[in-house]
Design an enzyme around this catalytic site. Structure first.
Site, PDB file in Angstrom:
ATOM      1  N   LYS A   1      12.388 108.587  50.935  1.00  0.00           N
ATOM      2  CA  LYS A   1      11.599 109.361  51.888  1.00  0.00           C
ATOM      3  C   LYS A   1      12.310 109.488  53.232  1.00  0.00           C
ATOM      4  CE  LYS A   1       7.281 108.058  49.651  1.00  0.00           C
ATOM      5  NZ  LYS A   1       7.427 109.089  48.674  1.00  0.00           N
ATOM      6  N   CYS A   2      13.585 109.790  53.167  1.00  0.00           N
ATOM      7  CA  CYS A   2      14.448 109.839  54.342  1.00  0.00           C
ATOM      8  C   CYS A   2      14.978 111.267  54.508  1.00  0.00           C
ATOM      9  CB  CYS A   2      15.613 108.865  54.125  1.00  0.00           C
ATOM     10  SG  CYS A   2      16.903 108.881  55.373  1.00  0.00           S
TER      11      CYS A   2
END
Length: 160
Positions: A35-36
């Site tokens: 989730k970057c």
């Protein structure tokens, strides 16, 4: 003589392993997160694996939740996310810490051999990459902003 290739690691499906068990001529070791902002680099890492795997490049992803809690999932969720969203087929390992008192020994050694900017021993963010030769020596450290495709020349130089 032992090298970082011999440091015990656990695969994402909970098997004992090491980088050396991957039997490569070169290794690209990356701390990853699902989730970057850099998560789309999974696609570039997979492309390198597909392009150079037969020549001996081994890509190894180590999920880490130390930066903005951007890897909250368990092993099954991480593996499924990577496969479904980015077609990841390169080896993934269990989620680890890369900094601090609980840093995985592999990353302790990687940071020792290839310090960051101004000699920093810490990893600043997800998708920091380390290029390791077949003898277990770190040749280069790349910032998270360095895209996988930018590593081609360095990888080519290592492979037959």
């Amino acid at each position: 003589m032992s090298t970082l290739l011999d440091i015990p690691c656990t695969t994402i499906d909970n098997r004992d392993s090491s980088l050396g068990a991957l039997q490569g001529k070169a290794y690209l070791v990356v701390n990853t997160a699902s989730k970057c902002g850099f998560t789309p680099q999974y696609k570039g890492l997979e492309a390198l694996w597909q392009e150079y795997g037969e020549r001996g490049l081994r890509v190894a992803g180590f999920p880490c939740n130390q930066f903005g809690a951007q890897e909250p999932g368990n092993s099954g969720e991480i593996s499924e996310f990577c496969e479904l969203n980015y077609g990841v087929s390169f080896p993934l390992f269990k989620k680890i810490d890369v900094n601090g008192a609980n840093a995985h020994p592999l990353f302790v050694e990687l940071k020792q051999q290839a310090p960051g900017v101004l000699g920093s021993k810490g990893i600043k963010w997800n998708f920091t990459k380390f290029l390791v030769d077949g003898q277990g020596r770190v040749l280069k450290r790349y910032a998270p902003t360095t895209k996988p495709e930018e590593l081609r020349a360095d990888i080519e130089a290592l492979l037959p």
